[in-house]
Design an enzyme around this catalytic site. Structure first.
Site, PDB file in Angstrom:
ATOM      1  N   TYR A 264       0.816  -1.209   0.000  1.00 19.86           N
ATOM      2  CA  TYR A 264       0.000   0.000   0.000  1.00 19.86           C
ATOM      3  C   TYR A 264       0.854   1.266   0.000  1.00 19.86           C
ATOM      4  O   TYR A 264       0.426   2.314  -0.479  1.00 19.86           O
ATOM      5  CB  TYR A 264      -0.934  -0.010   1.204  1.00 19.86           C
ATOM      6  CG  TYR A 264      -2.135  -0.915   1.036  1.00 19.86           C
ATOM      7  CD1 TYR A 264      -3.000  -0.758  -0.040  1.00 19.86           C
ATOM      8  CD2 TYR A 264      -2.406  -1.931   1.956  1.00 19.86           C
ATOM      9  CE1 TYR A 264      -4.106  -1.572  -0.202  1.00 19.86           C
ATOM     10  CE2 TYR A 264      -3.519  -2.761   1.807  1.00 19.86           C
ATOM     11  CZ  TYR A 264      -4.357  -2.575   0.723  1.00 19.86           C
ATOM     12  OH  TYR A 264      -5.460  -3.387   0.558  1.00 19.86           O
TER      13      TYR A 264
ATOM     14  N   TYR B  12      -6.519 -12.360  14.210  1.00 22.24           N
ATOM     15  CA  TYR B  12      -6.244 -10.965  13.895  1.00 22.24           C
ATOM     16  C   TYR B  12      -6.930 -10.007  14.866  1.00 22.24           C
ATOM     17  O   TYR B  12      -6.279  -9.443  15.747  1.00 22.24           O
ATOM     18  CB  TYR B  12      -6.671 -10.639  12.454  1.00 22.24           C
ATOM     19  CG  TYR B  12      -5.856  -9.513  11.870  1.00 22.24           C
ATOM     20  CD1 TYR B  12      -4.909  -9.758  10.886  1.00 22.24           C
ATOM     21  CD2 TYR B  12      -6.008  -8.201  12.311  1.00 22.24           C
ATOM     22  CE1 TYR B  12      -4.142  -8.732  10.359  1.00 22.24           C
ATOM     23  CE2 TYR B  12      -5.256  -7.176  11.802  1.00 22.24           C
ATOM     24  CZ  TYR B  12      -4.317  -7.444  10.814  1.00 22.24           C
ATOM     25  OH  TYR B  12      -3.551  -6.422  10.323  1.00 22.24           O
TER      26      TYR B  12
END
Length: 418
Positions: free
Chosen positions: A64, A249
């Site tokens: 990103y 997560y």
């Protein structure tokens, strides 16, 4: 000149192809140019505050961060400076993929008469922070956007007493052990794994490495050095996930780190609001967090369960016509969130907190998650390639390192020291 082949070990590829990395950068360039009037800088709104012009990307050599750099330069005509720890070629050993990415991007940017430089080094260190500040003062004057996209397994800091303290992240659940399945990146087969619950120290270390403290320290150093414009913005990238990835997560050490990113986002907004270099906070915060969708990156490949989840997610989202890659997400973030120009079709980027953009809203759609959960329960070794899009997962992973690009003849020897 040598023939370069992919060498995958675990979740890492230890080689990179110089021409393949150029193809990787060019593919993202094409997406940006199509989104911004095919290479012509868009009809920009009046005023520099409406677009980025001088951008610092911390972690701008891949993923990103690289997508943000390409978007800023080739979409908005911005000057860019990237900080990342990359390695040049040594003898017949290729450079790191990020080094090649930087090299090729800078060639493209300079052809367009844009400033584009990269600093190779440990972005966590005070030395690199000061080197970056000196570079900004010498060549850019100030920056109006800071993108924080750093991903690293370890961090070393110097305490007030002058001692060095090192932290190593641990990807583990919190509260109880977890067993699951994932995909072996090299073989493309299902494998089982088991993780014990993280200790207090492991949680602390993961937050120290992957949390928001270093982002805050960067912004404070830049503010103290008076190299932030009055209309400066800063954004950090994050991931939340849903029930399918919660155990590994959201409710794990990584989730704790992401909560810390948001805590420090608030600190940065207060810092900038009080700073003489920034305008007081008005309707929108200057520091934001962008929650992005799950994609194939060097980091996601290291997280157990995520390779399998992404492979199933890709299958579902492609079937529904909802799939976005890394560069697609970033272009949408800039055009509908960070710098909305009023010309982009559709609503502005969703926000569920005053400082938090949600670019994962398509992934988190109820029908998408329901279909992912259904396929997840059905998948086994016999139907892996039918139920999931593991082929795309493996291809996307190798493309990060310059392999699997159809335009490249990988049988040909290439010069690795560019």
């Amino acid at each position: 000149m040598i023939q370069v082949e992919p060498k995958v070990r675990g979740f890492l590829c230890t080689t990179a192809h110089p021409l393949g990395c150029l193809a990787h950068v060019e593919a993202q360039r094409q997406v940006v140019e199509q989104g911004f009037d095919r290479g012509q800088h868009p009809l920009l709104p009046a005023g520099p505050e409406a677009r980025p012009t001088k951008v610092l990307i911390i972690g701008g050599s891949a993923g990103y961060g690289l997508a943000s750099r390409i978007t800023c330069a080739l979409g908005y005509g911005a000057d860019t400076l990237s900080v990342a720890m990359e390695k040049p070629a040594r003898g017949v050993k290729p450079a790191s993929a990020g080094w090649y990415n930087n090299f090729h991007f800078e060639q493209i940017a300079r052809q367009k008469k844009l400033y584009a430089e990269s600093i190779d080094g440990d972005a966590f260190s005070d030395t690199i922070k000061q080197q970056t500040i000196a570079t900004i003062k010498a060549h850019m004057g100030e920056v109006d956007l800071v993108v924080y996209s750093l991903a690293a397994p370890r961090r070393t800091v110097v305490t007030e007493s002058g001692e060095q303290r090192s932290f190593s992240s641990a990807i583990k659940p919190i509260g109880q052990a977890y067993s699951g399945r994932t995909i072996d990146t090299k073989s493309g087969t299902l494998t089982d794994f088991h993780l014990e619950s993280a200790s207090h120290t492991e949680i602390e270390h993961t937050v120290a490495v992957m949390g928001g403290e270093d982002w805050y320290l960067w912004m404070k150093a830049l503010s103290d050095a008076d190299v932030l414009s009055a209309n400066v913005k800063t954004v950090a990238f994050s991931y939340l996930g849903g029930d399918m990835t919660k155990a590994i997560y959201g409710a794990a050490t990584l989730g704790a780190a992401k909560e810390d990113v948001e805590y420090h986002c608030d600190r940065i907004n207060r810092l900038l609001g009080e700073s003489s270099v920034a305008q007081p906070l008005a309707q929108s915060p200057q520091a934001t967090v962008a929650v992005l969708k799950a994609i194939v990156t060097q980091s996601s490949a290291a997280i157990p369960s995520l390779p399998l989840y992404i492979s199933v997610l890709y299958k579902v989202m492609k079937q529904k016509g909802l799939h976005e890659g890394c560069i697609d997400q970033i272009v949408r973030l800039f055009q509908t969130g960070l710098y909305p120009d009023g010309r982009t079709e559709g609503a502005l980027c969703q926000m569920d907190k005053p400082f938090r953009f949600r670019l994962d809203e398509l992934e988190m759609r109820a029908d998408v998650q329901q279909d992912v959960a259904r396929l997840w329960s059905e998948v086994d070794e016999s139907n892996l390639h039918q139920v999931t899009d593991v082929a795309s997962y493996q291809q996307d992973f190798l493309r990060l390192f310059g392999f699997e690009w159809p335009s490249i003849d990988y049988q040909q020897a290439v010069e690795v020291a560019l």
